[in-house]
Scaffold this motif. Structure first.
Motif, PDB file in Angstrom:
ATOM      1  N   PRO A 115       0.799  -1.230   0.000  1.00 46.44           N
ATOM      2  CA  PRO A 115       0.000   0.000   0.000  1.00 46.44           C
ATOM      3  C   PRO A 115       0.832   1.282   0.000  1.00 46.44           C
ATOM      4  O   PRO A 115       0.322   2.346  -0.348  1.00 46.44           O
ATOM      5  CB  PRO A 115      -0.830  -0.112   1.290  1.00 46.44           C
ATOM      6  N   ARG A 116       2.107   1.186   0.378  1.00 45.13           N
ATOM      7  CA  ARG A 116       2.935   2.400   0.437  1.00 45.13           C
ATOM      8  C   ARG A 116       3.528   2.757  -0.915  1.00 45.13           C
ATOM      9  O   ARG A 116       4.107   3.819  -1.076  1.00 45.13           O
ATOM     10  CB  ARG A 116       4.059   2.207   1.465  1.00 45.13           C
ATOM     11  N   ARG A 117       3.398   1.865  -1.890  1.00 42.41           N
ATOM     12  CA  ARG A 117       3.964   2.146  -3.193  1.00 42.41           C
ATOM     13  C   ARG A 117       3.022   3.067  -3.973  1.00 42.41           C
ATOM     14  O   ARG A 117       1.813   2.928  -3.904  1.00 42.41           O
ATOM     15  CB  ARG A 117       4.188   0.842  -3.968  1.00 42.41           C
ATOM     16  N   PRO A 118       3.586   4.017  -4.760  1.00 35.97           N
ATOM     17  CA  PRO A 118       2.744   4.960  -5.504  1.00 35.97           C
ATOM     18  C   PRO A 118       1.760   4.255  -6.429  1.00 35.97           C
ATOM     19  O   PRO A 118       2.110   3.274  -7.098  1.00 35.97           O
ATOM     20  CB  PRO A 118       3.757   5.784  -6.303  1.00 35.97           C
ATOM     21  N   ALA A 119       0.541   4.765  -6.471  1.00 29.39           N
ATOM     22  CA  ALA A 119      -0.502   4.155  -7.294  1.00 29.39           C
ATOM     23  C   ALA A 119      -0.132   4.168  -8.772  1.00 29.39           C
ATOM     24  O   ALA A 119      -0.459   3.225  -9.511  1.00 29.39           O
ATOM     25  CB  ALA A 119      -1.827   4.880  -7.076  1.00 29.39           C
ATOM     26  N   ALA A 120       0.566   5.213  -9.225  1.00 34.76           N
ATOM     27  CA  ALA A 120       0.941   5.299 -10.638  1.00 34.76           C
ATOM     28  C   ALA A 120       1.869   4.154 -11.028  1.00 34.76           C
ATOM     29  O   ALA A 120       1.747   3.585 -12.123  1.00 34.76           O
ATOM     30  CB  ALA A 120       1.617   6.643 -10.922  1.00 34.76           C
ATOM     31  N   LEU A 121       2.804   3.794 -10.137  1.00 32.56           N
ATOM     32  CA  LEU A 121       3.704   2.675 -10.420  1.00 32.56           C
ATOM     33  C   LEU A 121       2.926   1.367 -10.468  1.00 32.56           C
ATOM     34  O   LEU A 121       3.145   0.532 -11.358  1.00 32.56           O
ATOM     35  CB  LEU A 121       4.798   2.607  -9.354  1.00 32.56           C
ATOM     36  N   ASP A 122       1.997   1.178  -9.537  1.00 33.79           N
ATOM     37  CA  ASP A 122       1.176  -0.039  -9.545  1.00 33.79           C
ATOM     38  C   ASP A 122       0.350  -0.136 -10.823  1.00 33.79           C
ATOM     39  O   ASP A 122       0.178  -1.218 -11.387  1.00 33.79           O
ATOM     40  CB  ASP A 122       0.251  -0.071  -8.327  1.00 33.79           C
ATOM     41  N   THR A 123      -0.162   0.987 -11.286  1.00 33.63           N
ATOM     42  CA  THR A 123      -0.945   0.990 -12.527  1.00 33.63           C
ATOM     43  C   THR A 123      -0.081   0.588 -13.711  1.00 33.63           C
ATOM     44  O   THR A 123      -0.501  -0.216 -14.559  1.00 33.63           O
ATOM     45  CB  THR A 123      -1.550   2.381 -12.775  1.00 33.63           C
ATOM     46  N   ALA A 124       1.132   1.124 -13.774  1.00 36.55           N
ATOM     47  CA  ALA A 124       2.042   0.779 -14.863  1.00 36.55           C
ATOM     48  C   ALA A 124       2.396  -0.699 -14.824  1.00 36.55           C
ATOM     49  O   ALA A 124       2.427  -1.379 -15.865  1.00 36.55           O
ATOM     50  CB  ALA A 124       3.311   1.629 -14.774  1.00 36.55           C
TER      51      ALA A 124
END
Length: 290
Positions: A115-124
């Protein structure tokens, strides 16, 4: 284009390459040192990465690791269970061009899922994973890897709390404004005063804060960035030396050539002759030793 993506675009060479592999324990892939920037993305399962001089990292599904200086390392698993599916590969950078992006990053950059990882990175990562599951040979994989690199770097820089370094300057509202001005228009006749005006600071205050944060004076950074841009154009275009010189703020070819040789150790013409878009390859799957 922001400063980070601008720097990545100028320093990158060619397209990234990658290989999707499936491993069953016990397995151990070893990667020799390389000039490329290696990466590993765990699509399913888990494994352990060990790099020289670094503590071992346990990686799980969704974890991504970047090795900015191409350190020798191994990745494997000896726990019998479900197979591990990986995407491994490399980005190529022109290391002849000095920039903090190539020296400030750690040997191993680990961005763990969670959950601490940026949402944009998870989306990519999600888009890339879906594309690989649908068609590993899709032409969209390359562009998605380009986006992934940028988001990995952004995630790392955004997570830093240091007061010095290039990343700190990017986050600084005042210094960031000056950096954006330099990158947006390297041909402009910038002075310490005009850059200080952009940052809403006095000339002396700006020069001191810039130098203390980045470790180089404003004019030094400006010159190095101009030479970085020029080097890419020498390598990738047929533009004349005069055109290139003017594009980075030099009205005299002689002054440009002198500055370029001081930065790279060779004259622009010689650099163009020897430069190549190819860089030492990266062994995407390693050598397996059971």
């Amino acid at each position: 284009m922001d400063v980070l993506s601008d720097v990545v675009a100028e320093l990158r060479i060619g397209a990234p390459h990658s290989s999707r592999t499936e491993r069953r324990a016990p397995w151990d892939d070893r990667f020799p040192p390389t000039a490329a920037v290696g990466f590993h993305l765990v699509l399913r399962g888990g494994c352990r990465l060990t790099a020289a001089g670094q503590p071992p990292l346990r990686l799980g599904a969704g974890d991504v690791v970047l090795l900015p200086r191409g350190a020798a390392h191994s990745i494997g698993d000896h726990t019998v269970g479900a197979p591990t599916v990986l995407l491994c590969g490399a980005y190529r950078f022109d290391r002849s061009r000095r920039h903090p992006l190539l020296t400030e990053l750690p040997e191993v950059l680990h961005l763990a899922a969670g959950p601490r990882r940026p949402a944009a990175l998870d989306t990519a990562l999600d888009l890339l994973t879906r594309e690989l599951d649908t068609d590993p040979d899709s032409g969209a994989v390359g562009p998605l890897l380009e986006i992934l690199l940028l988001f990995m770097l952004r995630a790392w820089y955004d997570g830093r709390d240091r007061d010095t370094g290039w990343g700190a300057a990017l986050r600084d509202p005042d210094l960031g404004t000056a950096l954006r001005a330099i990158h947006r228009d390297p041909a402009h006749p910038w002075t310490v005063q005009s850059l200080g005006d952009r940052a809403h600071m006095s000339r002396s205050s700006f020069a001191q804060r810039f130098t203390e944060t980045l470790g180089v004076a404003p004019q030094t950074y400006l010159t190095r960035w101009r030479m970085t841009v020029a080097a890419r154009r020498l390598r990738d275009t047929d533009d004349t030396l005069r055109v290139i010189a003017e594009s980075v703020g030099y009205t005299s070819e002689y002054a440009f050539a002198k500055a370029f040789k001081r930065e790279f150790g060779v004259a622009p013409g010689r650099y163009r002759h020897t430069a190549t878009a190819a860089a030492p390859g990266y062994l995407a799957t390693g050598s397996t030793a059971e």
